[in-house]
Design a protein around this motif. Structure first.
Motif, PDB file in Angstrom:
ATOM      1  N   GLY A 197       1.153  -1.231 -10.595  1.00 23.45           N
ATOM      2  CA  GLY A 197       0.328  -1.046 -11.245  1.00 23.45           C
ATOM      3  C   GLY A 197       0.606  -0.743 -12.785  1.00 23.45           C
ATOM      4  O   GLY A 197       0.150  -1.083 -13.804  1.00 23.45           O
ATOM      5  N   LEU A 198       1.743   0.107 -12.810  1.00 22.40           N
ATOM      6  CA  LEU A 198       2.365   0.456 -14.022  1.00 22.40           C
ATOM      7  C   LEU A 198       3.052  -0.764 -14.979  1.00 22.40           C
ATOM      8  O   LEU A 198       2.612  -1.017 -16.054  1.00 22.40           O
ATOM      9  N   LEU A 199       3.491  -1.819 -14.131  1.00 25.98           N
ATOM     10  CA  LEU A 199       3.945  -2.879 -14.571  1.00 25.98           C
ATOM     11  C   LEU A 199       2.772  -3.676 -15.307  1.00 25.98           C
ATOM     12  O   LEU A 199       2.736  -4.339 -16.402  1.00 25.98           O
ATOM     13  N   LEU A 200       1.612  -3.812 -14.731  1.00 20.78           N
ATOM     14  CA  LEU A 200       0.505  -4.682 -15.376  1.00 20.78           C
ATOM     15  C   LEU A 200       0.156  -3.590 -16.342  1.00 20.78           C
ATOM     16  O   LEU A 200      -0.383  -4.167 -17.478  1.00 20.78           O
ATOM     17  N   SER A 201      -0.036  -2.399 -16.324  1.00 22.52           N
ATOM     18  CA  SER A 201      -0.495  -1.684 -17.588  1.00 22.52           C
ATOM     19  C   SER A 201       0.391  -1.620 -18.753  1.00 22.52           C
ATOM     20  O   SER A 201      -0.254  -1.732 -19.778  1.00 22.52           O
TER      21      SER A 201
ATOM     22  N   TYR B  21       1.831   9.080  -4.586  1.00 18.95           N
ATOM     23  CA  TYR B  21       1.334   9.396  -3.282  1.00 18.95           C
ATOM     24  C   TYR B  21       0.214  10.227  -3.246  1.00 18.95           C
ATOM     25  O   TYR B  21      -0.980   9.878  -2.608  1.00 18.95           O
ATOM     26  N   ARG B  22       0.088  11.077  -4.241  1.00 17.42           N
ATOM     27  CA  ARG B  22      -1.351  11.861  -4.330  1.00 17.42           C
ATOM     28  C   ARG B  22      -2.474  10.750  -5.027  1.00 17.42           C
ATOM     29  O   ARG B  22      -3.386  11.005  -4.256  1.00 17.42           O
ATOM     30  N   SER B  23      -2.354  10.024  -5.720  1.00 16.45           N
ATOM     31  CA  SER B  23      -3.192   9.116  -6.276  1.00 16.45           C
ATOM     32  C   SER B  23      -3.577   8.193  -5.133  1.00 16.45           C
ATOM     33  O   SER B  23      -4.917   7.554  -5.227  1.00 16.45           O
ATOM     34  N   TYR B  24      -2.947   7.671  -4.410  1.00 20.43           N
ATOM     35  CA  TYR B  24      -3.357   6.372  -3.303  1.00 20.43           C
ATOM     36  C   TYR B  24      -3.214   6.901  -1.892  1.00 20.43           C
ATOM     37  O   TYR B  24      -3.643   5.979  -1.297  1.00 20.43           O
TER      38      TYR B  24
ATOM     39  N   ARG C  46      -3.447  -1.859   1.226  1.00 19.20           N
ATOM     40  CA  ARG C  46      -2.977  -3.195   1.397  1.00 19.20           C
ATOM     41  C   ARG C  46      -3.730  -3.898   0.544  1.00 19.20           C
ATOM     42  O   ARG C  46      -3.336  -4.924  -0.169  1.00 19.20           O
ATOM     43  N   GLU C  47      -5.027  -3.782   0.215  1.00 24.28           N
ATOM     44  CA  GLU C  47      -5.887  -4.654  -0.434  1.00 24.28           C
ATOM     45  C   GLU C  47      -5.588  -4.493  -2.030  1.00 24.28           C
ATOM     46  O   GLU C  47      -5.611  -5.434  -2.668  1.00 24.28           O
ATOM     47  N   ILE C  48      -5.642  -3.232  -2.408  1.00 27.99           N
ATOM     48  CA  ILE C  48      -5.244  -2.779  -3.841  1.00 27.99           C
ATOM     49  C   ILE C  48      -3.730  -3.503  -4.254  1.00 27.99           C
ATOM     50  O   ILE C  48      -3.897  -4.181  -5.188  1.00 27.99           O
ATOM     51  N   LEU C  49      -2.830  -3.427  -3.152  1.00 30.31           N
ATOM     52  CA  LEU C  49      -1.472  -4.136  -3.757  1.00 30.31           C
ATOM     53  C   LEU C  49      -1.581  -5.567  -3.595  1.00 30.31           C
ATOM     54  O   LEU C  49      -1.125  -6.383  -4.669  1.00 30.31           O
ATOM     55  N   SER C  50      -2.344  -6.198  -2.611  1.00 33.70           N
ATOM     56  CA  SER C  50      -2.674  -7.544  -2.853  1.00 33.70           C
ATOM     57  C   SER C  50      -3.158  -7.968  -4.085  1.00 33.70           C
ATOM     58  O   SER C  50      -2.776  -9.137  -4.504  1.00 33.70           O
ATOM     59  N   LYS C  51      -4.222  -7.258  -4.445  1.00 37.11           N
ATOM     60  CA  LYS C  51      -4.823  -7.789  -5.624  1.00 37.11           C
ATOM     61  C   LYS C  51      -3.896  -7.466  -6.753  1.00 37.11           C
ATOM     62  O   LYS C  51      -3.977  -8.491  -8.010  1.00 37.11           O
TER      63      LYS C  51
ATOM     64  N   PRO D 110       4.325   5.474   5.943  1.00 38.54           N
ATOM     65  CA  PRO D 110       3.826   4.166   5.583  1.00 38.54           C
ATOM     66  C   PRO D 110       2.904   4.179   4.542  1.00 38.54           C
ATOM     67  O   PRO D 110       2.811   3.399   3.477  1.00 38.54           O
ATOM     68  N   SER D 111       2.102   5.150   4.472  1.00 35.63           N
ATOM     69  CA  SER D 111       1.105   5.433   3.187  1.00 35.63           C
ATOM     70  C   SER D 111       2.024   5.700   1.810  1.00 35.63           C
ATOM     71  O   SER D 111       1.660   5.035   1.014  1.00 35.63           O
ATOM     72  N   GLN D 112       2.960   6.717   1.796  1.00 35.89           N
ATOM     73  CA  GLN D 112       3.692   6.785   0.712  1.00 35.89           C
ATOM     74  C   GLN D 112       4.614   5.416   0.164  1.00 35.89           C
ATOM     75  O   GLN D 112       4.584   5.305  -0.973  1.00 35.89           O
ATOM     76  N   ASN D 113       4.977   4.661   1.165  1.00 32.37           N
ATOM     77  CA  ASN D 113       5.678   3.454   1.082  1.00 32.37           C
ATOM     78  C   ASN D 113       4.745   2.461   0.131  1.00 32.37           C
ATOM     79  O   ASN D 113       5.001   1.982  -0.573  1.00 32.37           O
ATOM     80  N   LEU D 114       3.593   2.246   0.725  1.00 38.34           N
ATOM     81  CA  LEU D 114       2.453   1.596  -0.055  1.00 38.34           C
ATOM     82  C   LEU D 114       2.129   2.006  -1.452  1.00 38.34           C
ATOM     83  O   LEU D 114       1.844   1.287  -2.599  1.00 38.34           O
ATOM     84  N   SER D 115       1.986   3.535  -1.345  1.00 36.98           N
ATOM     85  CA  SER D 115       1.458   4.142  -2.675  1.00 36.98           C
ATOM     86  C   SER D 115       2.556   3.822  -3.715  1.00 36.98           C
ATOM     87  O   SER D 115       2.099   3.741  -4.765  1.00 36.98           O
TER      88      SER D 115
END
Length: 167
Positions: free
Chosen positions: A56-60, A91-94, A103-108, A44-49
């Motif tokens: 994040g890349l898309l926005l950057s 996965y390492r970063s998030y 979930r909060e990071i992704l929501s933002k 689950p964590s990797q999925n969200l990461s």
């Protein structure tokens, strides 16, 4: 990939798929976030990461181009032929964040993507080659880049999470 006829269609698709994807994490307990199960390739964590990383890349990419920075996709450190390495970086970063924090990071980020879409001219959003970072041999419009980094993985990864919960 569906061809979106309007900003509203695209934003509605993102909102709907994101809400359904995010809800799948409601029943996952924090101690299980890093549990890898048979026949499921992401925890689950990797999925969200993964999702945080790509959105994040898309926005950057967009932000950097608007600042006049020469964008290297997917990143200066990872080429398209090393996506596994990029995903491991995500996965390492998030992965050290709790599921709630992820979930909060992704929501933002989704909120930022929706605002970005609303502020784009239709031509920039729906016609190819309107941004240097989005200019490829495939000649995808930004709307397709957004789709493949939001709606498509939200739908497919929602299925993965559902299988993970049953496993």
């Amino acid at each position: 990939m569906p061809a979106y006829a309007s900003k509203e269609e695209l934003t509605d698709a993102i909102k709907k798929s994101y809400v359904l994807y995010d809800q799948e994490f409601d029943a996952i307990n924090e101690p299980e976030k890093d549990l890898l199960k048979v026949n499921i390739d992401k925890t689950p964590s990797q999925n969200l990461s993964y999702q945080i990383g790509w959105t994040g890349l898309l926005l950057s990419w967009e932000s950097d181009e608007l600042k006049g920075i020469d964008v290297k996709t997917p990143t200066p450190d990872y080429k398209w032929n090393n996506l596994k390495g990029l995903h491991e970086f995500f996965y390492r970063s998030y992965g050290s964040y709790s599921l709630e924090e992820q979930r909060e990071i992704l929501s933002k980020q989704i909120t930022e993507i929706l605002a970005w879409i609303e502020n784009l001219d239709d031509d920039v959003l729906f016609l190819p080659e309107k941004r240097k970072w989005a200019t490829t041999a495939a000649k995808w419009p930004i709307s397709k880049w957004i789709h493949i980094n939001t709606v498509a993985p939200f739908n497919s990864f929602r299925t993965q999470i559902r299988k993970w919960k049953k496993g």
